[in-house]
Design a protein around this motif. Structure first.
Motif, short mmCIF file in Angstrom:
data_model
loop_
_atom_site.label_atom_id
_atom_site.label_comp_id
_atom_site.label_asym_id
_atom_site.label_seq_id
_atom_site.Cartn_x
_atom_site.Cartn_y
_atom_site.Cartn_z
N LYS A 19 38.79 50.33 -30.77
CA LYS A 19 38.70 50.78 -29.25
C LYS A 19 37.41 50.49 -28.69
CE LYS A 19 42.80 52.99 -29.45
NZ LYS A 19 43.86 52.54 -28.53
N ASP A 20 36.24 50.55 -29.35
CA ASP A 20 34.96 50.31 -28.56
C ASP A 20 34.69 49.02 -28.33
OD1 ASP A 20 32.91 51.20 -31.55
OD2 ASP A 20 34.55 49.65 -31.30
N LYS A 21 35.45 47.94 -29.04
CA LYS A 21 35.17 46.64 -28.76
C LYS A 21 36.19 46.15 -27.64
CE LYS A 21 33.84 45.97 -33.74
NZ LYS A 21 34.29 45.20 -34.83
N ARG A 22 36.93 46.90 -27.11
CA ARG A 22 37.91 46.26 -26.44
C ARG A 22 37.07 45.76 -24.78
NH1 ARG A 22 43.39 49.02 -26.23
NH2 ARG A 22 43.17 48.45 -24.01
N VAL A 23 37.63 44.78 -24.37
CA VAL A 23 36.87 44.37 -23.00
C VAL A 23 37.19 45.28 -22.03
CG1 VAL A 23 37.18 42.45 -21.38
CG2 VAL A 23 37.28 41.78 -23.76
N LYS A 24 36.16 45.64 -21.11
CA LYS A 24 36.09 46.66 -20.16
C LYS A 24 36.87 46.02 -18.83
CE LYS A 24 33.57 49.24 -22.67
NZ LYS A 24 34.35 49.55 -23.98
N PRO A 25 37.64 46.77 -18.15
CA PRO A 25 38.13 46.43 -16.87
C PRO A 25 37.29 45.63 -16.08
CG PRO A 25 38.96 48.62 -17.66
CD PRO A 25 37.89 48.14 -18.53
N GLU A 26 36.14 46.23 -15.96
CA GLU A 26 34.98 45.82 -15.06
C GLU A 26 34.61 44.59 -15.42
OE1 GLU A 26 34.79 50.17 -15.29
OE2 GLU A 26 34.71 48.68 -16.69
N LYS A 27 34.77 44.04 -16.73
CA LYS A 27 34.24 42.58 -17.16
C LYS A 27 35.55 41.65 -16.67
CE LYS A 27 32.06 39.74 -19.34
NZ LYS A 27 30.95 39.19 -18.98
N VAL A 28 36.79 42.13 -17.02
CA VAL A 28 37.93 41.57 -16.30
C VAL A 28 37.65 41.01 -14.98
CG1 VAL A 28 40.33 41.25 -16.04
CG2 VAL A 28 39.27 42.21 -18.20
N ILE A 39 40.88 41.13 -8.36
CA ILE A 39 41.96 42.22 -8.61
C ILE A 39 41.04 43.37 -8.72
CG2 ILE A 39 43.28 40.53 -9.97
CD1 ILE A 39 42.15 41.81 -12.69
N THR A 40 41.86 44.52 -8.70
CA THR A 40 40.96 46.03 -8.59
C THR A 40 40.96 46.32 -10.11
OG1 THR A 40 43.19 47.36 -8.72
CG2 THR A 40 42.72 46.54 -6.53
N LEU A 41 40.25 47.50 -10.36
CA LEU A 41 39.93 48.07 -11.54
C LEU A 41 41.33 48.37 -12.14
CD1 LEU A 41 36.75 49.93 -11.38
CD2 LEU A 41 37.02 48.01 -12.88
N GLU A 42 42.26 48.86 -11.33
CA GLU A 42 43.66 49.60 -11.99
C GLU A 42 44.49 48.39 -12.65
OE1 GLU A 42 47.45 51.92 -10.31
OE2 GLU A 42 46.00 51.60 -9.21
N GLU A 43 44.33 47.08 -11.74
CA GLU A 43 45.03 45.93 -12.10
C GLU A 43 44.38 45.51 -13.24
OE1 GLU A 43 46.54 44.26 -7.65
OE2 GLU A 43 44.69 43.77 -8.39
N ALA A 44 43.12 45.32 -13.49
CA ALA A 44 42.75 44.97 -14.74
C ALA A 44 42.95 45.74 -15.87
CB ALA A 44 40.88 44.89 -14.59
N ILE A 46 45.57 47.43 -16.04
CA ILE A 46 47.18 46.92 -16.41
C ILE A 46 47.24 45.84 -17.26
CG2 ILE A 46 49.30 46.37 -15.30
CD1 ILE A 46 48.60 48.40 -13.20
N LEU A 47 46.56 44.75 -16.78
CA LEU A 47 46.56 43.36 -17.42
C LEU A 47 45.99 43.36 -18.77
CD1 LEU A 47 46.78 40.41 -17.56
CD2 LEU A 47 44.48 40.35 -16.28
N LEU A 48 44.87 44.27 -19.09
CA LEU A 48 44.44 44.42 -20.54
C LEU A 48 45.32 44.97 -21.35
CD1 LEU A 48 40.54 45.58 -19.61
CD2 LEU A 48 41.43 43.28 -20.96
N ASN A 49 46.03 46.27 -20.87
CA ASN A 49 47.04 46.96 -21.61
C ASN A 49 47.96 45.91 -22.05
OD1 ASN A 49 45.57 49.18 -21.75
ND2 ASN A 49 46.61 49.91 -19.73
N LEU A 51 47.85 42.68 -22.47
CA LEU A 51 47.56 41.60 -23.54
C LEU A 51 47.23 42.16 -24.50
CD1 LEU A 51 45.00 39.63 -20.86
CD2 LEU A 51 47.15 38.98 -21.80
N TYR A 52 46.71 43.49 -24.71
CA TYR A 52 46.45 44.02 -26.17
C TYR A 52 48.01 44.58 -26.82
CZ TYR A 52 41.59 44.50 -25.59
OH TYR A 52 40.20 44.00 -25.47
N GLU A 53 48.72 44.77 -25.88
CA GLU A 53 50.29 44.82 -26.59
C GLU A 53 50.80 43.32 -27.03
OE1 GLU A 53 51.99 47.76 -27.27
OE2 GLU A 53 50.35 48.70 -26.67
N LEU A 54 50.55 42.44 -26.07
CA LEU A 54 50.97 41.10 -26.49
C LEU A 54 50.32 40.31 -27.53
CD1 LEU A 54 52.91 38.80 -25.60
CD2 LEU A 54 51.16 37.82 -24.06
#
Length: 77
Positions: A19-28, A39-44, A46-49, A51-54
């Protein structure tokens, strides 16, 4: 115990550890901005979630096929 069960158990353990190793939305946002995509933070998030599911699905498929691409049928005979 089957390799799938061991793999699934390992993935579940990693979820709690990483959990603490996840890429932060700000970095995306920063990475994509550096490549001309805004992209917005919200879009980042969504994208990260997504990718972590995929990622576990893709990894499981890769391991189950021995690293070979899955057979697909795109209407070609």
């Amino acid at each position: 115990m089957s390799s799938f069960v061991l793999f699934h158990h390992s993935v579940e353990q990693q979820k709690t550890k990483s959990k603490d190793k996840r890429v932060k939305p700000e970095k995306v946002v920063q990475i994509l901005s550096d490549h001309g995509e805004d992209i917005t933070l919200e879009e980042a998030e969504i994208l990260l979630n997504f990718l972590y599911e995929l990622a576990p699905v893709a990894l499981r498929q890769h391991l189950c096929t021995g690293g070979k691409p899955a057979a697909t049928n795109h209407g070609n005979k």
